[in-house]
Scaffold this motif. Structure first.
Motif, PDB file in Angstrom:
ATOM      1  N   THR A 323      49.376  39.592  41.605  1.00  0.00           N
ATOM      2  CA  THR A 323      49.151  40.687  40.984  1.00  0.00           C
ATOM      3  C   THR A 323      48.593  40.357  39.665  1.00  0.00           C
ATOM      4  OG1 THR A 323      50.743  42.223  42.030  1.00  0.00           O
ATOM      5  CG2 THR A 323      50.016  42.830  39.876  1.00  0.00           C
ATOM      6  N   GLN A 332      46.423  46.910  36.158  1.00  0.00           N
ATOM      7  CA  GLN A 332      46.826  46.032  37.242  1.00  0.00           C
ATOM      8  C   GLN A 332      46.025  46.070  38.522  1.00  0.00           C
ATOM      9  OE1 GLN A 332      50.889  45.834  37.853  1.00  0.00           O
ATOM     10  NE2 GLN A 332      51.543  45.003  35.577  1.00  0.00           N
ATOM     11  N   SER A 333      45.833  44.638  38.953  1.00  0.00           N
ATOM     12  CA  SER A 333      45.218  44.768  40.496  1.00  0.00           C
ATOM     13  C   SER A 333      45.830  43.686  41.376  1.00  0.00           C
ATOM     14  CB  SER A 333      43.622  44.556  40.323  1.00  0.00           C
ATOM     15  OG  SER A 333      43.491  43.233  39.946  1.00  0.00           O
ATOM     16  N   GLN A 334      45.925  43.909  42.600  1.00  0.00           N
ATOM     17  CA  GLN A 334      46.563  43.103  43.587  1.00  0.00           C
ATOM     18  C   GLN A 334      45.599  42.289  44.343  1.00  0.00           C
ATOM     19  OE1 GLN A 334      49.110  44.513  46.824  1.00  0.00           O
ATOM     20  NE2 GLN A 334      50.838  43.429  45.682  1.00  0.00           N
ATOM     21  N   SER A 442      58.213  37.507  39.121  1.00  0.00           N
ATOM     22  CA  SER A 442      57.699  38.341  38.256  1.00  0.00           C
ATOM     23  C   SER A 442      58.128  37.962  36.504  1.00  0.00           C
ATOM     24  CB  SER A 442      58.220  40.062  38.224  1.00  0.00           C
ATOM     25  OG  SER A 442      59.536  39.953  38.381  1.00  0.00           O
TER      26      SER A 442
END
Length: 456
Positions: A323, A332-334, A442
């Motif tokens: 992420t 955000q992008s995955q 995270s």
């Protein structure tokens, strides 16, 4: 600059010469004495009842052991007035050394090659005594000692609003124990403790990353001249069934549940890894390997890269999801990596994993960025080539075989049958993920601890 003398610059009644890079004098017994500026830790003012200045410096003493290695000890010089050449070394005691609560000293007896107790006796204790500081000493009796101290004393003080300075004579393990306890607590902290690192471990990743690259003495200089800075942390959550690997790989222990009971979680501040890095840390975490210091990592790496049976290095099986955040829009992008075979996978908050091993050259110490690094299955020689580039100023990140980017989260879904290949490393702790399980990393938004960082 030529040496000069002044009648009021005296040590034990003898005149002092100050040159461009050294301090020299003749002792009362008639012997010549000299201290190089590079060996000076600092200069402080004496108390009002004893005017003058105290020079703290490192002194090499021949060892009585058969190996003939010299012992480094901290010594002092009391001088009536301050020569101009020593002015750059003069410091006022910082706030973290002027507290009602005694300095808390934790000696990790098992860290690295087991030198922490000697470092305390020869360098750290004289430092505290020469500065007239009160201190309390704790020696680790087991792998649980720092965890227990953190829960019973350090966390309790922080919640009660008592400012405290903790000196860790350890490697990264001592810091991660504090991090894990503080971040798992559901209590409200009133004041973050200030942690001074005296590097005594094998890798000393955090200490090396913040500039303490010349051993224990650099930690003392940072105590005198440094400033507390908050420690970024990450959370590593695991699927049910995952366990800590302890007692040199012979036993397993449970991982504490997250405070809300949702997952098994370990908090860290340095690195989370899978593949070659985690395997070599796990394989080399024995008494036999530890006696070789940081060389143990290279020794274990050679065995993993060139298996004795002549086969190729293991190809680690798993799916990795990243992420990321667009720095311009904040969106955000995955991304799911198309590769399902790997050799080296890690995420780190620090630039260095050892003194000269620059794993993430773009990372600012204590800056809070988490960077991901990976390369796929390679021959042992080709993997070693990339590792050597990391020792050459972090040049490996420019190689086309290496993926290197800033991330917010990392998830690994493991596809390995054997536990040996499902071991991950969280700041030196080894976790065995259950078959078919996962790990998710995270960044942690909270900042609950400070490290005393050297001034630039």
């Amino acid at each position: 600059m030529a040496p000069f003398e002044s009648s009021d610059q005296t040590i034990d009644g003898c005149s002092v010469d100050v040159a461009a890079s050294s301090l020299s004098w003749v002792s009362p017994t008639g012997s010549d004495r000299q201290v190089d500026f590079k060996d000076i830790v600092g200069v402080v003012r004496n108390s009002d009842s004893s005017p003058g200045y105290r020079v703290l410096y490192l002194k090499s003493i021949p060892s009585e052991e058969e190996n003939n290695e010299s012992i480094i000890r901290l010594s002092k010089l009391d001088i009536v007035s301050l020569p101009a050449g020593l002015s750059p070394f003069l410091v006022d005691l910082p706030g973290h050394l002027r507290r009602e609560e005694p300095v808390q000293v934790v000696i990790s007896t098992r860290s690295g090659t087991g030198t922490a107790k000697a470092v305390f006796q020869d360098i750290v204790e004289p430092f505290l005594q020469y500065l007239g500081l009160e201190y309390r000493v704790y020696e680790t009796q087991s792998a649980q000692t720092i965890l227990e101290l953190s829960r019973s004393h350090f966390l309790k003080n922080a919640c009660a609003g008592i400012p405290q300075t903790i000196l860790l004579l350890s490697g990264d393990g001592g810091l991660v124990d504090l991090v894990d306890v503080f971040y798992k607590s559901t209590k409200t902290l009133q004041v973050a403790p200030d942690i001074g690192l005296i590097p005594c471990g094998t890798g000393n990743a955090m200490a090396s990353s913040i500039g303490l690259r010349s051993g224990p003495a650099s930690g003392l200089r940072a105590l005198l001249r440094g400033q507390p800075s908050s420690v970024p942390a990450f959370a590593a959550s695991f699927s049910p069934g995952s366990q800590l690997v302890v007692d040199e790989g012979r036993e397993h222990a449970p991982i504490d549940l997250q405070s809300d009971g949702s997952s098994l979680t370990i908090y860290g501040a340095v690195v989370a890894s899978w593949g070659l890095h985690a395997a070599l840390v796990a394989d080399s975490d024995t008494a036999e390997y530890r006696k070789f210091g940081s060389e143990r990592f290279k020794m274990a790496a050679k065995e993993l890269l060139h298996p004795a049976d002549g086969t190729s290095p293991h190809r680690f099986q798993g799916q990795i999801s990243l992420t990321t955040v667009d720095q311009r829009t904040g969106e955000q992008s995955q991304q799911i990596l198309k590769e399902n075979e790997h050799m080296y996978v890690l995420a780190t908050l620090v630039p260095r994993l050892e003194k000269d091993f620059l794993i993430s050259p773009d990372t600012e110490p204590l800056g809070g960025q988490m960077r991901f690094l990976r390369f796929g299955p390679l021959s042992g020689d080709e993997a070693m080539r990339l590792m050597i580039l990391a020792y050459q100023g972090g040049q490996h990140v420019h190689d086309e075989l290496v993926t290197y980017q800033e991330v917010e989260r990392v998830r690994i879904d493991f596809r390995e049958d054997l536990e040996r290949w499902r071991r991950v490393c969280i700041d030196g702790k080894i976790v065995a993920v259950d078959q078919g399980g996962w790990m998710e990393l995270s960044k942690e938004p909270r900042h609950l601890l400070n490290i005393i960082k050297p001034c630039e």
